[in-house]
Design an enzyme around this catalytic site. Structure first.
Site, PDB file in Angstrom:
ATOM      1  N   GLU A  93       0.848  -1.189   0.000  1.00 14.60           N
ATOM      2  CA  GLU A  93       0.000   0.000   0.000  1.00 14.60           C
ATOM      3  C   GLU A  93       0.887   1.243   0.000  1.00 14.60           C
ATOM      4  OE1 GLU A  93      -4.152   1.225   2.092  1.00 14.60           O
ATOM      5  OE2 GLU A  93      -2.516   0.785   3.448  1.00 14.60           O
ATOM      6  N   HIS A  95      -8.003  -3.319  14.479  1.00 13.93           N
ATOM      7  CA  HIS A  95      -8.084  -2.445  13.307  1.00 13.93           C
ATOM      8  C   HIS A  95      -7.866  -3.267  12.033  1.00 13.93           C
ATOM      9  CE1 HIS A  95      -7.373   1.586  11.335  1.00 13.93           C
ATOM     10  NE2 HIS A  95      -6.787   0.789  10.445  1.00 13.93           N
ATOM     11  N   GLU A  96      -6.791  -4.064  12.020  1.00 14.04           N
ATOM     12  CA  GLU A  96      -6.484  -4.840  10.820  1.00 14.04           C
ATOM     13  C   GLU A  96      -7.510  -5.947  10.589  1.00 14.04           C
ATOM     14  OE1 GLU A  96      -4.330  -3.373   9.075  1.00 14.04           O
ATOM     15  OE2 GLU A  96      -3.721  -2.093  10.738  1.00 14.04           O
ATOM     16  N   GLU A 100      -3.186  -4.501   6.360  1.00 12.17           N
ATOM     17  CA  GLU A 100      -4.306  -5.432   6.308  1.00 12.17           C
ATOM     18  C   GLU A 100      -4.252  -6.388   5.133  1.00 12.17           C
ATOM     19  OE1 GLU A 100      -5.928  -1.579   4.276  1.00 12.17           O
ATOM     20  OE2 GLU A 100      -4.533  -2.094   5.887  1.00 12.17           O
TER      21      GLU A 100
END
Length: 859
Positions: free
Chosen positions: A128, A300-301, A269
């Site tokens: 990312e 979160h992930e 992620e």
């Protein structure tokens, strides 16, 4: 290389033309121990809506060996400027690209790390935003999803992990081949590969007939510190909570969490193969706040497996759909999941996340949550406090507005309708409107499509009996900073007003009134006729996103009794308000110090304690009147030493105060204490002077000239690990000599050999607030070098240098003038300009705050 900067228009044109079916990727990592390059072979199958049209595929690589499109070999000159031109497409196409791609030491693409403990090589990918193209040829945009099949050749003693379950390797001799099953349809940026002699611990998540294999991996040198039981516990709580709330089973075949070295972010992620920074494997004692932060990252992930991976934004302007949702999800899961260790997660959210958002929203680069992203350079600098923290704050408010049941009902419909696809803002809002029955268009316009922050203040009058005669909430919309796009707007808010009385030193809530705030003035008739309480707290329970101010009488009570709140959240809200007032020049730095010294002894939440400790240090370093600064730092250091000695032995508070003293000690006696703790001559009962604390103490001794190269070398010999080498580099750069500064500068700016983590350590050591005279000559050097750095280094490396070496500690008009002159002459790209303008805004704010603190000293 302009070809690396894909524009939104280019992406839209390519998406209209292509449908990508599948990638087959073969990577030969058998010579990874030598570094350099690796062979990458990609076969991609795709259709074109317009036969005969042309397009391109992305690839960042030193060289290409072969390009074959539909059986026809293209000249290698088709590969130029990080793109491969693809002419004369057929309706159905097959492209084969054989390239030599490069290992990196920057945390982008395929990162190569050699562990000094065992001499072994460890690899991981980080893709990312646009870095899958560093490992295989790809249509590098989120809406061209496909199935990915990886085949990896690697040393026989390695472990290889990807998005699909790890197969049994095949072959004999020194290498093996791992042939992974195809993934579901996912975006290129969430594909992953982690390879090396990692060690794993395994479990499974079971729910009825569902069984999801779970794995945790790290390097062998960290295995003794790994606490898999705690990590699995949080992970399983997240599975339970998210599957129940989303009514959609976990969408991938397994779930691995891999703690990898020199990771630039907190985690990533990747579908079914999450990578996390291996600092989350704690080598030394840390406070509970660190465990809470790790748990938040894990959740979160995990939330991203649905929001981001299963359903992905179409283009990066909707990045907030991914990150804001995952940030909200991590907090609400911690707050509500049965068995959670951190049910007060909204306190941490208010104290840390929202503080980050408030800071970002007052910069010249502030932008709407739904940002305008014109190209990849835009998005690479947009992983900020707006996208994460403000977006999550607004989602929290949306939940309060439509109701949690309706919110999750809409989310469930959204997942079912768009699984394995791509979405825009309207897709989510449409699902929420249908579930809640509310029209969210005006809400979206006010909250998602405008920038800036509102300020809420109480306005009240009392009669002669001390009863409230009138009470209103005043809302203002401060003008956006110069250079920011758009106009400030007033917004609708749902808030609570908390009334608190002081009883035997305790501030206890006696009533709570919830109301809607609209426009510049909202009357609150429910308070008229009541006796004025000790504290009136707007936005109690933290329902909305706004800066909040206390009235004069409430502020006086809070200043003396902030630690008296019996609940953690109102304390956190008052701490956050006080810090924001300090940054805004409404509260002098010296008064914030007084507030901290009064309130911290009674603050039980260790996360809040450590946040305030960091903020006090920042206030003293850059917001305090320079003529008073040393007096303030001395007062803070004395308080830290006393708090360290008074703290409960072995407690988190004791460790936190030890670290404060390790950052601010200045007298001979204080520095002698640090040295004594290091050599064992001084013992404070309960304080474990372990590896990480030793480096923190040595760092301060090095910065004050009390530790030389021999002392740094001796400590490195005790801890000759990757982390130890980074700490040693930081200590060397921190030494208060012109030679040390010159060497540090040269290693970062004049050379590109440092890894991302060592470079960050050197920059951190170089920038010492006590060494402004040594740093002053480097301001001119910074502006002479910064554009070349941006143009010649990778994004992560250049951003580290640009933000880390900006002369932020030289809070003076000359720094602003030099910055303005550079901005005029250098003609920087928008992404580079944004970083410099943000840094400049920090100096401008500090100058205003110093003037306020100076005036306070003259009172």
């Amino acid at each position: 290389m302009p070809g690396t900067n894909l524009t939104r228009d280019e992406a839209r044109t390519r998406a209209d033309l292509l449908h990508v079916d599948a990638y087959e990727i073969e990577l030969d990592l058998s010579s990874a121990r030598e570094g350099g390059t690796f062979r990458s072979t990609t076969v991609v199958r795709f259709t074109a809506t317009t036969p005969g049209a042309a397009t391109f595929i992305d690839l960042v690589a030193p060289s290409v060996e072969e390009i074959v499109l539909n059986g026809v070999r293209l000249d290698n000159s088709a590969f130029a400027d990080s793109r491969i031109a693809l002419p004369d497409l057929a309706a159905e196409n097959e492209l084969r690209v054989v390239a030599d791609c490069a290992y990196t030491n920057t945390g982008e693409g395929l990162h190569l790390f050699v562990d000094p403990v065992d001499g072994e090589t460890y690899l991981y990918t980080q893709f990312e935003v646009p870095d899958a193209r560093r490992v295989f040829a790809s249509f590098e945009q989120p809406d061209l999803k496909a199935a990915f099949t990886f085949t990896v050749t690697a040393p026989a003693n390695w472990v290889v992990v990807s998005n699909s379950p790890t197969p049994e390797p095949q072959g004999e001799g020194d290498t093996r081949v791992w042939s992974f099953a195809p993934t579901g349809r996912i975006s290129s940026y969430i594909t992953a590969l982690v390879a090396g002699p990692y060690v794993g611990v395994f479990d499974s998540y079971e729910n009825g007939e569902q069984k999801v294999p779970l794995g945790i991996y790290c390097r062998p040198s960290l295995r003794e510190f790994l606490d898999p039981e705690a990590i699995f516990e949080v992970t399983k709580q997240g599975f339970d909570y998210f599957q129940e709330k989303f009514d959609f089973p976990y969408p991938f075949a397994k779930y691995d969490q891999l703690f990898v070295p020199e990771f630039n972010a907190g985690a990533m992620e990747n579908a079914g193969a999450v990578t996390l920074r291996d600092q989350y494997v704690f080598r030394s004692k840390v406070t509970d706040a660190a465990y809470e932060a790790r748990a938040a990252t894990i959740l979160h992930e995990l939330a991203h497996m649905w929001f981001g991976d299963l359903v992905t934004m179409e283009w990066w302007n909707d990045l907030w759909l991914n990150e804001s949702f995952a940030t909200y999800a991590e907090a609400v899961c911690q707050a509500e999941a049965p068995g959670s260790r951190w049910p007060n997660s909204w306190t941490t959210f208010a104290n840390q996340m929202k503080t980050w958002a408030y800071r970002q929203d007052q910069l010249p680069s502030t932008h709407p949550i739904m940002a305008e992203i014109n190209d990849l350079e835009d998005v690479q600098v947009n992983f900020d406090g707006i996208t994460y923290a403000k977006g999550a704050s607004v989602l929290k408010q949306l939940v309060a507005y439509v109701g949690q049941d309706a919110f999750f009902e809409g989310v469930r419909a959204y997942f079912k309708q768009h699984a394995w696809g791509n979405t825009r803002l309207g897709d989510l809002l449409g699902a929420l409107e249908k579930a809640s029955g509310r029209d969210l268009k005006s809400w979206s316009a006010a909250w998602l499509e405008t920038a800036g922050i509102n300020v809420l203040r109480p306005a009240l009058t009392l009669n002669t009996d001390g009863e409230i005669e009138s009470f209103a909430v005043l809302q203002t919309a401060p003008a956006l900073p110069a250079g920011a796009k758009g106009e400030a707007v007033l917004r609708p808010h749902r808030i609570a007003v908390g009334l608190y009385e002081l009883n035997d030193g305790a501030l206890v809530r006696t009533d709570r009134i919830e109301l809607d705030v609209n426009g510049p003035r909202t009357e609150v008739p429910e308070l008229v006729g009541r006796h004025r309480p000790a504290v009136i707290l707007l936005n109690d329970d933290d329902l909305t996103y706004a800066k909040v101010r206390l009235d004069e009488d409430s502020l006086a009570v809070v200043t003396e009794n902030l630690g008296g709140f019996t609940e953690a959240l109102p304390r956190a809200l008052c701490w956050a308000s006080a810090w924001d007032m300090t940054r805004d020049g409404e509260l002098a730095a010296r008064d914030y110090l007084t507030l901290a010294l009064s309130g911290l002894p009674r603050e039980s939440d260790i996360g809040v304690v450590q946040s305030v400790q960091r903020q006090v240090k920042l206030a003293l370093d850059v917001y305090a009147d320079p003529n008073w600064r040393e007096q303030g730092l001395a007062r803070w250091a004395e308080a830290a030493e006393q708090a360290l000695r008074d703290a409960e032995p072995g407690s988190d508070h004791q460790l936190a105060w030890a670290r404060v003293l390790g950052s601010v000690a200045r007298t001979d006696g204080q520095l002698d204490l640090l040295a004594g703790l290091l050599d064992g001559g001084t013992v404070i009962p309960g304080l474990a002077v372990d590896t990480e604390l030793r480096w923190a103490l040595l760092g301060r001794l090095a910065a004050t000239g009390r530790a030389d190269e021999a002392a740094i070398g001796a400590e490195l010999a005790r801890d000759n690990t990757a982390a130890g080498q980074e700490h040693a580099a930081s200590c060397r750069a921190a030494r208060p000599t012109a030679e040390a500064k010159a060497a540090a500068w040269a290693s970062v700016v004049d050379s590109d050999e440092l890894t991302n983590y060592v470079q960050a350590a050197v920059i951190g050591g170089f920038q010492q607030a006590d060494q402004r005279e040594l740093l002053a000559p480097y301001a001119e050097k910074y502006f002479a070098a910064v554009k070349g750095v941006w143009e010649s280094r990778s994004h992560e490396i250049s951003q580290q240098i640009i933000t880390g070496l900006y002369p932020a500690l030289l809070v003076e008009q000359g720094t602003l003038d030099a910055t303005d002159a550079w901005l005029t002459a250098a003609e920087p790209s928008p992404a580079l300009r944004r970083q410099i303008v943000e840094a400049r805004a920090g100096v401008e704010r500090a100058l205003r705050a110093q003037a306020v603190d100076r005036a306070a000293g003259e009172r």
